[in-house]
Design an enzyme around this catalytic site. Structure first.
Site, PDB file in Angstrom:
ATOM      1  N   SER A   8      -4.635  19.909 -17.174  1.00  0.00           N
ATOM      2  CA  SER A   8      -3.321  19.403 -16.740  1.00  0.00           C
ATOM      3  C   SER A   8      -3.332  17.891 -16.844  1.00  0.00           C
ATOM      4  O   SER A   8      -4.396  17.266 -16.721  1.00  0.00           O
ATOM      5  CB  SER A   8      -3.068  19.803 -15.277  1.00  0.00           C
ATOM      6  OG  SER A   8      -1.960  19.096 -14.758  1.00  0.00           O
ATOM      7  N   TYR A  35      -6.360  20.010  -6.595  1.00  0.00           N
ATOM      8  CA  TYR A  35      -5.922  20.518  -7.906  1.00  0.00           C
ATOM      9  C   TYR A  35      -6.288  19.527  -9.010  1.00  0.00           C
ATOM     10  O   TYR A  35      -6.847  19.912 -10.050  1.00  0.00           O
ATOM     11  CB  TYR A  35      -4.407  20.753  -7.861  1.00  0.00           C
ATOM     12  CG  TYR A  35      -3.809  21.234  -9.167  1.00  0.00           C
ATOM     13  CD1 TYR A  35      -4.011  22.535  -9.616  1.00  0.00           C
ATOM     14  CD2 TYR A  35      -3.033  20.382  -9.962  1.00  0.00           C
ATOM     15  CE1 TYR A  35      -3.455  22.981 -10.811  1.00  0.00           C
ATOM     16  CE2 TYR A  35      -2.471  20.821 -11.155  1.00  0.00           C
ATOM     17  CZ  TYR A  35      -2.687  22.126 -11.574  1.00  0.00           C
ATOM     18  OH  TYR A  35      -2.142  22.570 -12.759  1.00  0.00           O
ATOM     19  N   ALA A  67      -8.626  17.272  -9.026  1.00  0.00           N
ATOM     20  CA  ALA A  67     -10.085  17.263  -9.210  1.00  0.00           C
ATOM     21  C   ALA A  67     -10.518  18.485 -10.026  1.00  0.00           C
ATOM     22  O   ALA A  67     -11.383  18.387 -10.906  1.00  0.00           O
ATOM     23  CB  ALA A  67     -10.780  17.251  -7.851  1.00  0.00           C
ATOM     24  N   SER A  68      -9.907  19.619  -9.758  1.00  0.00           N
ATOM     25  CA  SER A  68     -10.299  20.846 -10.482  1.00  0.00           C
ATOM     26  C   SER A  68      -9.932  20.739 -11.959  1.00  0.00           C
ATOM     27  O   SER A  68     -10.682  21.191 -12.834  1.00  0.00           O
ATOM     28  CB  SER A  68      -9.654  22.087  -9.847  1.00  0.00           C
ATOM     29  OG  SER A  68      -8.266  22.154 -10.144  1.00  0.00           O
ATOM     30  N   LYS A  69      -8.796  20.124 -12.260  1.00  0.00           N
ATOM     31  CA  LYS A  69      -8.371  20.016 -13.663  1.00  0.00           C
ATOM     32  C   LYS A  69      -9.186  18.957 -14.400  1.00  0.00           C
ATOM     33  O   LYS A  69      -9.449  19.090 -15.604  1.00  0.00           O
ATOM     34  CB  LYS A  69      -6.861  19.731 -13.728  1.00  0.00           C
ATOM     35  CG  LYS A  69      -6.013  20.918 -13.244  1.00  0.00           C
ATOM     36  CD  LYS A  69      -6.256  22.148 -14.105  1.00  0.00           C
ATOM     37  CE  LYS A  69      -5.475  23.365 -13.694  1.00  0.00           C
ATOM     38  NZ  LYS A  69      -5.726  24.536 -14.549  1.00  0.00           N
TER      39      LYS A  69
END
Ligand code: NAP
Length: 252
Positions: free
Chosen positions: A143, A156, A158-160
């Site tokens: 993203s 979110y 950090a995860s992407k």
């Protein structure tokens, strides 16, 4: 109109019960691919299945934030299709969580589906006989949130960002066995995920998001077209890349 870009390619699409993953499954089938559709909701997977072009597509419902369930999906895919030509890992969740509201469980939930599943998909794919030795393409949906700050979605984001780092290392590690690994970073695309986000925003905040996309918001098909390029032989020399598809959002 492009035709036959993915003729006879065997592809696993996660997150195929909704939004971007659904559009990818539909477009890939129109381009000649044979598709395994993955998600948790069997009814919605069946709906996607009905919209595919051609024969031989199959569904498998499981919660791939759990490693045993993910392994079952991967075993099922190889047992059904043999060596895969591509995996598009689209399944993911987004939660609006201001820092003071984040609980450990929510962090784990987001990382388990957005990151842990991506790591173990690669691990289960690299086993002998499971990928096309003449070329295989693993695609993660990241993203623009990975590198453009927006408030209250830090977990979110950090995860992407983790997906981009993961793919760059894997691209180098797996090049010698002919597996390419790339990410796509969409801007805001009109799907259920964004409908949920919209409900949490004021009209002013939502209008600002629209203004931040010079070409307007995206459609799921915009991401499907980018994924088709990365899954096809046209991108045979592309690995470790992050393809930004965001209507100009990240140019600011
Ligand atoms: N929409 C956007 O603006 C946007 C922007 C940038 C990046 N993205 C990314 O694009 C991807 C797809 O987003 P979307 O907008 O299409 O979202 P969506 O419509 O909410 O679809 C999410 C998909 O993920 C699947 N999924 C979620 N948790 C799962 C789990 N534990 N196990 C198996 N499948 C699971 C869902 O299937 P079930 O419900 O059937 O389990 C669904 O098919 C996500 O990774 C998202 O972060 C979206």
């Amino acid at each position: 109109m492009i035709e036959n870009l993915l003729t006879a390619k065997k592809v696993l699409v996660t997150g195929a019960s909704s939004g971007i993953g659904k559009a990818i499954a539909i477009f890939f089938s129109q381009q000649g691919a044979q598709v395994i559709l993955s998600g948790r909701n069997k009814e919605r997977l069946d709906e996607t299945l009905k919209l595919l072009t051609g024969d031989g597509h199959i569904i498998f419902s499981s919660d791939i934030s759990k490693i045993d369930d993910l392994k079952a999906l991967m075993d099922f895919s190889f047992n059904s299709f043999g060596a895969l030509d591509s995996i598009v890992h689209c399944a993911g969740i987004q939660k609006t969580l201001p820092l003071q509201a984040i609980k450990e469980q929510q962090f784990d939930d987001i990382f388990n589906i957005n990151v842990k599943s991506a790591q173990f998909i690669a691990k289960f794919l690299r086993r002998k006989g499971r990928y096309n030795v003449n070329g295989c393409s693993l695609i993660y949906i990241s993203s623009v949130a990975a590198f453009c700050g927006e408030p209250a979605i830090s977990t979110y984001c950090a995860s992407k960002a983790a997906l981009i780092g993961l793919s760059k290392s894997l691209a180098v590690e797996l090049a010698k066995i002919n597996i390419r690994v790339n990410t796509i970073s969409p801007g805001v695309v009109q799907t259920n995920m964004v409908d949920g986000l919209k409900q949490q925003l004021s009209e002013e905040q939502y209008n600002q998001i629209l203004l931040n996309h010079p070409l307007g918001l995206g459609r799921p098909e915009d991401i499907a077209h980018a994924a088709a390029y990365l899954a096809s032989d046209l991108s045979r020399w592309v690995t470790g890349s992050n393809l930004i598809v965001d209507g100009g959002y990240s140019t600011h």
